[in-house]
Design an enzyme around this catalytic site. Structure first.
Site, PDB file in Angstrom:
ATOM      1  N   LYS A  91       1.103  -1.597   0.047  1.00 55.78           N
ATOM      2  CA  LYS A  91      -0.406   0.074  -0.029  1.00 55.78           C
ATOM      3  C   LYS A  91       0.759   0.929   0.020  1.00 55.78           C
ATOM      4  O   LYS A  91       0.146   2.353  -0.634  1.00 55.78           O
ATOM      5  CB  LYS A  91      -0.702  -0.093   1.004  1.00 55.78           C
ATOM      6  N   ASN A 142      12.029 -10.181   5.581  1.00 58.44           N
ATOM      7  CA  ASN A 142      12.908  -9.926   6.810  1.00 58.44           C
ATOM      8  C   ASN A 142      12.257 -10.362   7.940  1.00 58.44           C
ATOM      9  O   ASN A 142      10.817  -9.982   8.330  1.00 58.44           O
ATOM     10  CB  ASN A 142      12.730  -7.959   6.892  1.00 58.44           C
ATOM     11  N   SER A 150       7.845  -4.572   9.644  1.00 56.14           N
ATOM     12  CA  SER A 150       7.451  -3.682  10.304  1.00 56.14           C
ATOM     13  C   SER A 150       6.200  -4.819  10.638  1.00 56.14           C
ATOM     14  O   SER A 150       4.692  -3.930  10.639  1.00 56.14           O
ATOM     15  CB  SER A 150       7.204  -2.443   9.229  1.00 56.14           C
ATOM     16  N   GLN A 151       5.572  -5.703  10.153  1.00 60.62           N
ATOM     17  CA  GLN A 151       4.610  -6.652   9.889  1.00 60.62           C
ATOM     18  C   GLN A 151       4.474  -7.611  10.548  1.00 60.62           C
ATOM     19  O   GLN A 151       5.411  -8.603  10.282  1.00 60.62           O
ATOM     20  CB  GLN A 151       3.406  -6.898   8.328  1.00 60.62           C
ATOM     21  N   HIS A 155       5.282 -12.878   5.663  1.00 55.43           N
ATOM     22  CA  HIS A 155       4.965 -12.329   4.428  1.00 55.43           C
ATOM     23  C   HIS A 155       6.670 -12.163   3.471  1.00 55.43           C
ATOM     24  O   HIS A 155       7.135 -11.566   4.265  1.00 55.43           O
ATOM     25  CB  HIS A 155       4.604 -10.600   3.575  1.00 55.43           C
ATOM     26  N   ASN A 270      16.760  -2.575   6.273  1.00 54.56           N
ATOM     27  CA  ASN A 270      16.273  -3.749   6.307  1.00 54.56           C
ATOM     28  C   ASN A 270      16.599  -4.915   5.146  1.00 54.56           C
ATOM     29  O   ASN A 270      17.884  -4.289   4.428  1.00 54.56           O
ATOM     30  CB  ASN A 270      14.039  -4.252   5.752  1.00 54.56           C
ATOM     31  N   THR A 272      16.724  -4.358   1.964  1.00 58.22           N
ATOM     32  CA  THR A 272      17.142  -4.327   0.802  1.00 58.22           C
ATOM     33  C   THR A 272      18.731  -3.163   0.854  1.00 58.22           C
ATOM     34  O   THR A 272      19.303  -3.534   0.239  1.00 58.22           O
ATOM     35  CB  THR A 272      16.241  -2.757   0.306  1.00 58.22           C
ATOM     36  N   LYS A 281      15.811   9.029   5.487  1.00 54.34           N
ATOM     37  CA  LYS A 281      14.597   9.567   5.040  1.00 54.34           C
ATOM     38  C   LYS A 281      15.312  11.483   5.186  1.00 54.34           C
ATOM     39  O   LYS A 281      13.927  12.366   5.468  1.00 54.34           O
ATOM     40  CB  LYS A 281      13.311   9.356   6.274  1.00 54.34           C
TER      41      LYS A 281
END
Length: 318
Positions: A91, A142, A150-151, A155, A270, A272, A281
């Site tokens: 998303k 990850n 993050s989840q 996945h 992560n 990548t 950021k």
């Protein structure tokens, strides 16, 4: 879906983007070369991500978005009609058409990849890659709290590698025959890099790659990574087992992780990051990397473990 998979993902992504179901993060990318190690980094600057809450910051993002995913983000609700996986769009992508291979049933993101997980991811890459067009994809996982995940719902992530971008793993595996590491044959490591990473080349012909070969290769490189958590128990007895797995058609790589974010700079990694794709950021961090690209190697070491390149297997138990 076969060879139509790429077109299906593209169409779904474009529709979701147009309708606001996917929120694409604007960014700018520049390539930098570390003169000391010869490693190429693609540094992507996305300042708007500073405003996005991270894991634990906000209860609203701690709900499980994979339990009942939005139809607008669902590429395939039952991949291969086997009742095990769904293929979704990310998303909040930084890279277009960023897809997620998600288990249909809840499984924890701390669990190891199964032979089926690996082969399903490899098969997706095989369908999406286009050698003639020089289009390559990477799946990554990850695993654990220090991996940059993050989840909590299991996945793998799937994205297109940047054009004309060579990961250090590509250089390591160039011209190498595929092999399964064992007590006599070490996984590949780049001796110039400071952080531990374990790479094994895969067969050139995808028809030679099956569940067994992927599983045996993965377990061999994972064992090397898990050694660190045994060795460091005295120094950090409560250390969580965390690592990144990266998979392309050419190779598989596992990197053990000691932290998800750097303490010396405002940056996290992560999987990548451990192929040289660095997401920044903070403007100050960006400037420091531009001035001295070698700092990335130091940050990756801070969030990983020291390299064991050149050490015999017996020196770290396997």
């Amino acid at each position: 879906m076969g060879s139509d998979l790429s077109a299906t993902i593209k169409e779904k992504y474009n529709d979701a983007l147009k309708n606001g179901d996917v929120v694409f993060t604007q960014s700018s990318s520049t390539k930098h070369k570390d003169a000391e190690t010869g490693t190429q980094y693609l540094v992507t600057y996305a300042p708007s991500l500073l405003k996005k809450p991270e894991r634990g910051d906000d209860e609203t993002i701690n709900r499980n978005p994979f339990a009942e995913p939005e139809p607008e983000l669902t590429v395939d609700g039952d991949l291969n009609d086997e009742g095990e996986y769904k293929l979704l769009l990310n998303k909040y992508p930084v890279v277009p058409e960023h897809a997620l291979l998600v288990t249909k049933e809840f499984k924890p993101q701390t669990s190891a990849l199964t032979p089926k997980d690996l082969f399903t991811a490899y098969s997706l890459i095989d369908k999406l890659d286009d050698e003639d067009e020089m289009i390559r994809h990477m799946a990554f996982y990850n695993c654990g709290v220090n991996s940059g995940s993050s989840q909590d719902h299991k996945h793998l992530q799937l994205l297109k590698l940047p054009e004309k971008f060579l990961c250090f793993q590509d250089k390591l595996c160039s011209g190498q025959e595929s092999f399964i590491p064992n007590v006599h044959t070490e996984p590949l490591q780049d001796g110039k890099l400071s952080f531990a990473h374990f790479v094994a080349p895969l067969p050139e012909d995808s028809a030679s790659v099956d569940e067994d070969l992927l599983a045996m290769t993965f377990i061999a490189v994972l064992q090397r990574a898990l050694t660190f958590f045994q060795d460091w128990t005295n120094e950090k007895p409560k250390m969580d087992v965390s690592y990144n797995v990266m998979l392309t058609k050419q190779w598989i790589c596992v990197v053990p992780r000691s932290a998800s974010k750097s303490k010396q700079m405002n940056i996290g990694f992560n999987a990548t990051g451990y192929v040289g794709m660095v997401l920044v950021k903070d403007e100050e961090v960006l400037k420091k990397i531009q001035e001295n690209p070698h700092i990335v190697d130091e940050l990756l070491l801070e969030c990983g473990f020291p390299s064991t390149a050149g050490e015999a297997t017996t020196q770290y138990h396997y």
